[in-house]
Design an enzyme around this catalytic site. Structure first.
Site, short mmCIF file in Angstrom:
data_model
loop_
_atom_site.label_atom_id
_atom_site.label_comp_id
_atom_site.label_asym_id
_atom_site.label_seq_id
_atom_site.Cartn_x
_atom_site.Cartn_y
_atom_site.Cartn_z
N ARG A 224 0.80 -1.23 0.00
CA ARG A 224 0.00 0.00 0.00
C ARG A 224 0.83 1.28 0.00
O ARG A 224 0.45 2.27 -0.62
CB ARG A 224 -0.94 0.00 1.20
CG ARG A 224 -2.18 -0.82 0.91
CD ARG A 224 -3.13 -0.79 2.05
NE ARG A 224 -2.47 -1.28 3.26
CZ ARG A 224 -3.10 -1.53 4.39
NH1 ARG A 224 -4.38 -1.33 4.51
NH2 ARG A 224 -2.44 -1.98 5.44
N LYS B 221 14.60 -27.47 4.80
CA LYS B 221 15.73 -27.73 5.69
C LYS B 221 16.45 -28.97 5.16
O LYS B 221 15.81 -30.00 4.90
CB LYS B 221 15.25 -27.94 7.12
CG LYS B 221 14.73 -26.64 7.75
CD LYS B 221 14.37 -26.85 9.20
CE LYS B 221 13.68 -25.65 9.79
NZ LYS B 221 14.55 -24.52 10.08
N LYS C 255 17.21 -24.10 21.85
CA LYS C 255 16.73 -24.30 20.48
C LYS C 255 17.16 -25.71 20.06
O LYS C 255 18.35 -26.05 20.09
CB LYS C 255 17.39 -23.26 19.57
CG LYS C 255 17.18 -23.49 18.09
CD LYS C 255 15.89 -22.89 17.60
CE LYS C 255 15.65 -23.16 16.14
NZ LYS C 255 14.28 -22.90 15.73
N HIS D 104 4.47 -27.49 10.23
CA HIS D 104 5.81 -28.02 10.01
C HIS D 104 6.01 -29.47 10.48
O HIS D 104 6.56 -30.30 9.76
CB HIS D 104 6.85 -27.18 10.75
CG HIS D 104 6.75 -25.72 10.45
ND1 HIS D 104 6.64 -25.22 9.18
CD2 HIS D 104 6.78 -24.62 11.26
CE1 HIS D 104 6.60 -23.90 9.22
NE2 HIS D 104 6.69 -23.51 10.48
C1 BG6 Z 1 7.48 -20.33 12.18
C2 BG6 Z 1 6.66 -20.08 13.41
O1 BG6 Z 1 6.71 -20.91 11.17
O2 BG6 Z 1 8.57 -21.21 12.52
C3 BG6 Z 1 7.49 -19.47 14.50
O3 BG6 Z 1 5.57 -19.21 13.08
C4 BG6 Z 1 8.70 -20.32 14.79
O4 BG6 Z 1 6.74 -19.30 15.70
C5 BG6 Z 1 9.45 -20.67 13.50
O5 BG6 Z 1 9.56 -19.59 15.65
C6 BG6 Z 1 10.51 -21.71 13.77
O6 BG6 Z 1 11.26 -21.91 12.61
P1 BG6 Z 1 12.75 -22.49 12.69
O7 BG6 Z 1 13.17 -22.62 11.27
O8 BG6 Z 1 13.55 -21.48 13.48
O9 BG6 Z 1 12.66 -23.78 13.43
#
Ligand code: BG6
Length: 514
Positions: free
Chosen positions: A47, A195, A354, A253
Site C-alpha cells: 500500500r 531444511k 533451540k 511443520h
Molecule cells: C514459524 C513459526 O513458522 O517457525 C514461529 O511461526 C517459529 O513461531 C518458527 O519460531 C521456527 O522456525 P525455525 O526454522 O527457526 O525452526
C-alpha cells in the site's frame, strides 16, 4: 537439474517483515548462486507509495545484514526489482499492476510466466486470489490473453502458512484457490521442507539398504519429533494468541517431518509420487478417543521469568487466554507399518534450548544373551536400546547409539554414539531455506510443497487437540511450565506412563567420555 523458468515474481505484502528479512535475501542468494534465470524479475506490491529505487534501498539494508553481500552483484540484482503501490484487495490497483507486468514481460522476455507470492495476513488471501482472477492475470488452462500469448506460459501461486485456522477454513481456502488456479499451479510453502536434514531423511531411508528393513513397528519402539525454542512469542502476541503452538508448528511443520519419517517408499522421487505417500500416512493417523485425551497430549503455557511476564500476563494476550505455548501430542497410525508404534511430537516457546530433531528409538533385542554379565547397571538386566537421532537444528547432525564391548578383560557392555555433522562432513554451508523453494516453484517442481489433501488431513489430525475435546488439557494451563525447562510435568508423564523418556541431548553428551 531443470533450470528455473524466466518469470515475474509478484510479491503481495512487499513492505512486510517476511519479504525484507527472508524472501528478498533468499532470492539474492539464489541469484548469486546462478539458480535464477537472468530474465527473472521481482515485482513488489504494497500500500505504501514509493518508487522502485526507494524499495531497492530499503531492501539493500536487509540483504546486507542477511547474507554474503557485495555491491556489484547487489546492484545487478537490484535492477531486477520493481514496485507497484496499491491495496491488493481493491480492484483499482490491478489495471496498473497488469500494465506493469505486461511491460516487464515484454522487455525482459518472461513469456507471461507469473509467480504470485502471498506474503500477507491470512484474511487477505481469498480477496487477493479473487482480484487476481478478475484482473485476468491467470491464463494457464483458463483463458487467452494478449501479451501472455506463449502456449507454455504459466501462472503459479505460493501461499504462506497459516493455511486456514481449522479443517473447514483450510478446505474453504483450497476451494477458493481451485476456482482460479489448477492444483499443479498451487505451491503451499513450508520452510521446514527446505531444511537440508528434512530432505535428507528421504535419502537416508531410501538410498540405503540398512535402515528401511528395520523401519517399522517390529523394530522401532517409538519416534520423537521435537522443535523446541528458547525464545518467547516476542512481538507477535496478537497473532500467536489466535494461533498457539499446535497450529503454529505442529499442523504445519512437524506433521510434514512426521510424514517424511513415516511414509511408505514412493514409486519415484517425482512430486506426485512423494505426495501420494505423504497423504496416505497422514490419513492413517488415528483419532484419539475423546474420553481419553489426557493420555494423548499435554499442553502448557510458560510462567513468568526474571522480569518477563508469564504468557497469560503478556501485553497483547487476551485475559485468561488458554492458548498453548507448548504442546506434546501422541500420534498412532492405523496402518501395518506403524501399528503399535507411537510418534510423540512436541514443540514450545521458552524451553531449555533451540533444538529440532527426530529421535528413532529402537526396541531392545528380542533375546538378551548378556543379562547375567556386567554392564547392565540398572538392576533389571536391560541396556538402553539402540537409538538414531537426526538433528535438524541448531546443526544438521546424524547420530546412532548402539551397544559395544568395553575393551579389556571379560565382557562389559556400554553404549557408543557415532555422529556426523553434515555441514562439516560435506564442507558446505546451508542456504536460506526460502531460496531453493522459490526456485522449485519457478521450475514447476512441487515435491517440497504440500498438496491440498495433506493440508486438510493434517488439520483433521490435530483438531481433537484444538476443539472442545481439548478442554481437559487446557484446564490450569496458565504458567504450568518454567521458562528454560522442557515443558510441563504432563509432557513427561505422557511418555513416562509407558516407561519412555524424552531424549535430552545434553544428557547424552554428558555421558560421552572425553
Ligand atoms: C514459524 C513459526 O513458522 O517457525 C514461529 O511461526 C517459529 O513461531 C518458527 O519460531 C521456527 O522456525 P525455525 O526454522 O527457526 O525452526
Amino acid at each position: 537439474m531443470v533450470p528455473s523458468d524466466p518469470c515475474l515474481l509478484v510479491i503481495f505484502g512487499a513492505s512486510g517483515d517476511l519479504t525484507a528479512r527472508k524472501l528478498v535475501p533468499a532470492l539474492y542468494e539464489m541469484w548469486r548462486l546462478g539458480a535464477l534465470d537472468p530474465r527473472t524479475a521481482v515485482v513488489g506490491v504494497s500500500r505504501t507509495a514509493k518508487t522502485d529505487d526507494a524499495w531497492r534501498d530499503e531492501l539493500a539494508a536487509h540483504v546486507r545484514a542477511a547474507s554474503l553481500f557485495d555491491d556489484t552483484s547487489w546492484h545487478e540484482f537490484a535492477t531486477r526489482i520493481f514496485y507497484v503501490a496499491g491495496d491488493a484487495v481493491q480492484a483499482e490497483v490491478y489495471p496498473t499492476l497488469a500494465a506493469r507486468l505486461d511491460e516487464l514481460a515484454r522487455t525482459r522476455g518472461t513469456r507471461g510466466n507469473l509467480l504470485f507470492y502471498l506474503s500477507v495476513a491470512e484474511s487477505l488471501y481469498e480477496p487477493i486470489i479473487e482480484r487476481i482472477d478478475e484482473a485476468g492475470l491467470v491464463t494457464e488452462g483458463k483463458r487467452w490473453c494478449s501479451i501472455r500469448t506463449d502456449e507454455r506460459s504459466w501462472q503459479r501461486i505460493i501461499i504462506e502458512k497459516p493455511f486456514g485456522h481449522d479443517e473447514a477454513s483450510a478446505a474453504g481456502l483450497n476451494r477458493a484457490l481451485g476456482r482460479v488456479f489448477e492444483e499443479e499451479s498451487i505451491y503451499r510453502i513450508d520452510h521446514y521442507l527446505a531444511k537440508e536434514v528434512v530432505q535428507s531423511l528421504l535419502v537416508l531411508r531410501f538410498a540405503n539398504t540398512i535402515f528401511e528393513p528395520i523401519w517399522n513397528c517390529r523394530y522401532i519402539d517409538h519416534v520423537q519429533i521435537t522443535a523446541a525454542e528458547s525464545i518467547g512469542v516476542g512481538n507477535r502476541t496478537a497473532f500467536y494468541d489466535e494461533t498457539g503452538a499446535i497450529r503454529d508448528m505442529i499442523q504445519s511443520h512437524l506433521l510434514q517431518v512426521l510424514a517424511f519419517v513415516a511414509m511408505e517408499p514412493p514409486n519415484s522421487m517425482r512430486a506426485h509420487a512423494i505426495r501420494a505417500e505423504k497423504i496416505k500416512v497422514i490419513e492413517a493417523i488415528r483419532e484419539p478417543p475423546a474420553a481419553d485425551i489426557a493420555r494423548w497430549a499435554a499442553l502448557g503455557q510458560y510462567a513468568a521469568d526474571a522480569g518477563d511476564p508469564a504468557y497469560h500476563e503478556t501485553p497483547g494476550v487476551a485475559k485468561g487466554s488458554r492458548t498453548e505455548t507448548f504442546a506434546a501430542l501422541r500420534f498412532q497410525f492405523d496402518n501395518w507399518r506403524w501399528a503399535d508404534t507411537p510418534f510423540f511430537v512436541r514443540t514450545g516457546k521458552k524451553l531449555a534450548r533451540k533444538l529440532t530433531e527426530v529421535v528413532v528409538q529402537f526396541k531392545p533385542p528380542a533375546a538378551n544373551l548378556f543379562r547375567t554379565m556386567d554392564g547392565f547397571g540398572d538392576g533389571v538386566g536391560r541396556r538402553p536400546a539402540d537409538r538414531m537421532v537426526i538433528q535438524i537444528a541448531p546443526r544438521g547432525e546424524f547420530s546412532l547409539r548402539f551397544e559395544c564391548k568395553v575393551p579389556g578383560w571379560g565382557i562389559t557392555i556400554d553404549s557408543v554414539e557415532m555422529a556426523v555433522d553434515y555441514e562439516k562432513w560435506f564442507g558446505v554451508e546451508a542456504v536460506e531455506s526460502y531460496g531453493p523453494l522459490i526456485v522449485d516453484a519457478m521450475r514447476g517442481d512441487q515435491s517440497l510443497f504440500k498438496s491440498r489433501f495433506e493440508v486438510e488431513g493434517s488439520w483433521r489430525a490435530v483438531m481433537p487437540f484444538l476443539d472442545a475435546r481439548s478442554e481437559p488439557l487446557r484446564r490450569g494451563i496458565a504458567g504450568n511450565y518454567r521458562c528454560g525447562s522442557w515443558g510441563p510435568e504432563a509432557a513427561h508423564v505422557l511418555l513416562a506412563s509407558s516407561g519412555r523418556v524424552w531424549h535430552d541431548p545434553a544428557e547424552a553428551k554428558a555421558k560421552a567420555k572425553p
